[in-house]
Design a protein around this motif. Structure first.
Motif, PDB file in Angstrom:
ATOM      1  N   TYR A 378       0.835  -1.201   0.000  1.00 43.49           N
ATOM      2  CA  TYR A 378       0.000   0.000   0.000  1.00 43.49           C
ATOM      3  C   TYR A 378       0.874   1.257   0.000  1.00 43.49           C
ATOM      4  CZ  TYR A 378      -4.435  -2.475   0.835  1.00 43.49           C
ATOM      5  OH  TYR A 378      -5.549  -3.267   0.717  1.00 43.49           O
ATOM      6  N   LYS A 379       1.937   1.212   0.789  1.00 43.03           N
ATOM      7  CA  LYS A 379       2.872   2.353   0.807  1.00 43.03           C
ATOM      8  C   LYS A 379       3.460   2.575  -0.585  1.00 43.03           C
ATOM      9  CE  LYS A 379       4.420   1.395   5.564  1.00 43.03           C
ATOM     10  NZ  LYS A 379       5.576   0.949   6.366  1.00 43.03           N
ATOM     11  N   LEU A 382       0.795   3.937  -2.891  1.00 37.30           N
ATOM     12  CA  LEU A 382       0.510   5.336  -2.561  1.00 37.30           C
ATOM     13  C   LEU A 382       1.587   6.250  -3.142  1.00 37.30           C
ATOM     14  CD1 LEU A 382      -1.309   7.315  -1.012  1.00 37.30           C
ATOM     15  CD2 LEU A 382       0.122   6.919   1.017  1.00 37.30           C
TER      16      LEU A 382
END
Length: 504
Positions: A378-379, A382
């Motif tokens: 997810y990081k 993002l």
């Protein structure tokens, strides 16, 4: 007698112990100071070069070499692509033939010579272009590979983790200082005379080599003195002769075909473009086909390849920074502040400053807050979204205010802000993921393979620049990059669970 050679005051073991126990450079071995100075000069030299190179290539003669903007972008990109390809060769030479210290010295002599050729005024357009082609070829030969980082690590015992981590932080500080100073200084000088800027870059490269040359025996002891895994006697001579024959035949054939007008400038770029896809694919295929990979290793290759595909898109963003975005700043951005005109190559300093300010914030987020529990993929996703927002931002003025150029410098400030957020999410997390997924026996090769995403990114850029030649055409790449990045991020989020399941 043998015991005396191993343990006497003049033995390699004794010399090594002196280096490992050294703490005369702010509690670190003096070799760290020499290598940090080298990092400063290296970052300064490349920062100076990129602050002016693309503008010199497409500026009108006699100030520049009068290539088209598309050709200039392609030349800079081709050099970056070849540099990415040959870094494999550079690291091999350092480990098997030269030794780390000689690799650093010889590599910087070659680099300084390349920059020095550009510092020679172009007495004719033909002479200037020939010198530029030779210089770009020499820049494509990263003889020193990763010798600086490798030599830094060897200055410490395996258990000396704290000092070793701090040493690489010292290098980061040196790089950041150079990254702040070089674009401002040389960018402004380049507005008056590009050749003086190239001369400054050349001097910085030679100073890097000089620092290692004059400190190598006193500060490094036996470290980096000889190759780590030297070739058998006489084998390098055979390999070198064969390599040079192949290189001479290849370059000679290309030059002859160009002179005979059988292939064009674009034809040469097509050859380089082909290599940017073929060589990384061959390298990856060879790595994936290793017979000693375990079932766990092979399972982890699946998430690696998915992330590698995303990294290619991010690498393409990096290529745009030194080509399309640089041309956009020069041609489309109002760079006057209080009556003072900021050089196009100096605008990127905003990016460096934002990076210095925001990096500690992300360190705090990942170590002191609940953000540390966010899924790693997810990081990464993002970070890709932030890059998409940056290119989306640059799309706004070219769509809504198309006839109102030059645009405010604030567009670039916010673009760099989004990219800084992206950098702090994508690059460190990507490297961390590769380290986690790498088989123990092939950690270095996996990191090298990850770096080949940059090679393919350069190849894609070369294809794009064959269609988008001018500044007015290249701005159309901004909405294309926005869409491509958004799709890539959505795919990362969509496959997040599967990726992380295979990472365990």
């Amino acid at each position: 007698m043998n015991d005396e050679l191993q343990h006497g005051p003049g033995s390699n073991n004794a010399r090594l112990e002196v280096v490992l126990d050294d703490s005369k450079f702010f509690g670190h071995p003096r070799g760290v100071g020499a290598l940090a100075a080298g990092n400063f000069f290296n970052s300064f030299a490349w920062g100076a070069l990129y602050a002016i190179l693309i503008f010199y290539l497409y500026s009108p003669f006699t100030k520049g070499l009068e290539f088209t903007q598309g050709q200039a972008a392609s030349m800079v990109t081709a050099m970056g692509a070849c540099n990415s390809i040959f870094v494999i060769l550079g690291s091999w030479l350092a480990d098997r033939v030269l030794g780390l210290r000689k690799a650093l010295i010889i590599g910087n002599i070659i680099k300084g010579t390349a920059f020095g050729l550009l510092a020679i005024p172009a007495f004719s357009l033909t002479q200037g272009r020939i010198f530029a082609f030779i210089a770009l070829f020499l820049m494509s030969l990263p003889i020193m590979g990763a010798s600086n980082a490798s030599l830094t690590g060897q200055l410490y015992r395996k258990t000396d983790n704290g000092r070793r981590d701090a040493a690489f932080t010292i290098h980061t500080i040196a790089n950041n200082i150079a990254g702040l100073v070089a674009p401002v200084l040389v960018g402004q000088i380049g507005m008056k005379n590009y050749h003086i800027g190239f001369l400054i870059a050349a001097v910085a490269a030679f100073l890097y080599g000089a620092v290692i040359f004059f400190t190598q025996h006193k500060f490094f002891g036996p470290l980096g003195e000889k190759p780590i895994k030297p070739l058998e006697e006489g084998k390098f001579r055979k390999i070198f002769i064969r390599f040079m024959l192949v290189l001479i035949v290849l370059i000679g054939t290309i030059v002859a075909l160009v002179l005979a007008e059988v292939i064009s400038f674009q034809g040469v770029l097509n050859i380089i473009t082909s290599a940017t896809f073929i060589i990384p694919i061959v390298f990856l295929t060879n790595l994936l086909s290793k017979k000693d990979l375990t079932a766990l290793d092979r399972r982890r290759m699946k998430p690696f390849l998915k992330l590698f595909a995303a990294q290619i898109v991010m690498a393409l963003c990096g290529v745009m920074l030194t080509s399309t975005v640089a041309i956009f700043i020069d041609q489309k951005i109002d760079r006057k502040i209080l009556g003072f005109e900021v050089a196009p190559g100096s605008v990127g300093t905003i990016y460096t400053v934002l990076g210095l300010v925001l990096a500690p914030v992300f360190v705090w987020l990942w170590t002191k807050t609940r953000a540390t529990h966010i899924r790693t993929t997810y990081k990464y996703g993002l970070g890709i979204i932030f890059s998409a927002l940056g290119y989306g931002l640059l799309t706004i003025p070219i769509v809504l205010f198309k006839d109102q150029a030059p645009y405010s410098l604030l567009w670039m400030v916010f673009y760099y802000l989004f990219l800084t957020f992206s950098d702090n999410l994508v690059w460190p997390i990507g490297s961390s993921l590769v380290a986690k997924l790498s088989p123990e026996a092939y950690d270095t090769q996996m990191q090298t393979a990850w770096g080949q995403a940059g090679t393919i990114g350069n190849g894609i850029a070369l294809i794009l620049f064959s269609f988008y030649q001018t500044a007015d055409q290249q701005v159309n790449l901004f909405p294309i990059m926005t869409g491509l990045l958004l799709v890539t991020a959505l795919l990362i989020f969509g496959f997040s669970k599967n990726i992380e399941k295979d990472m365990v």
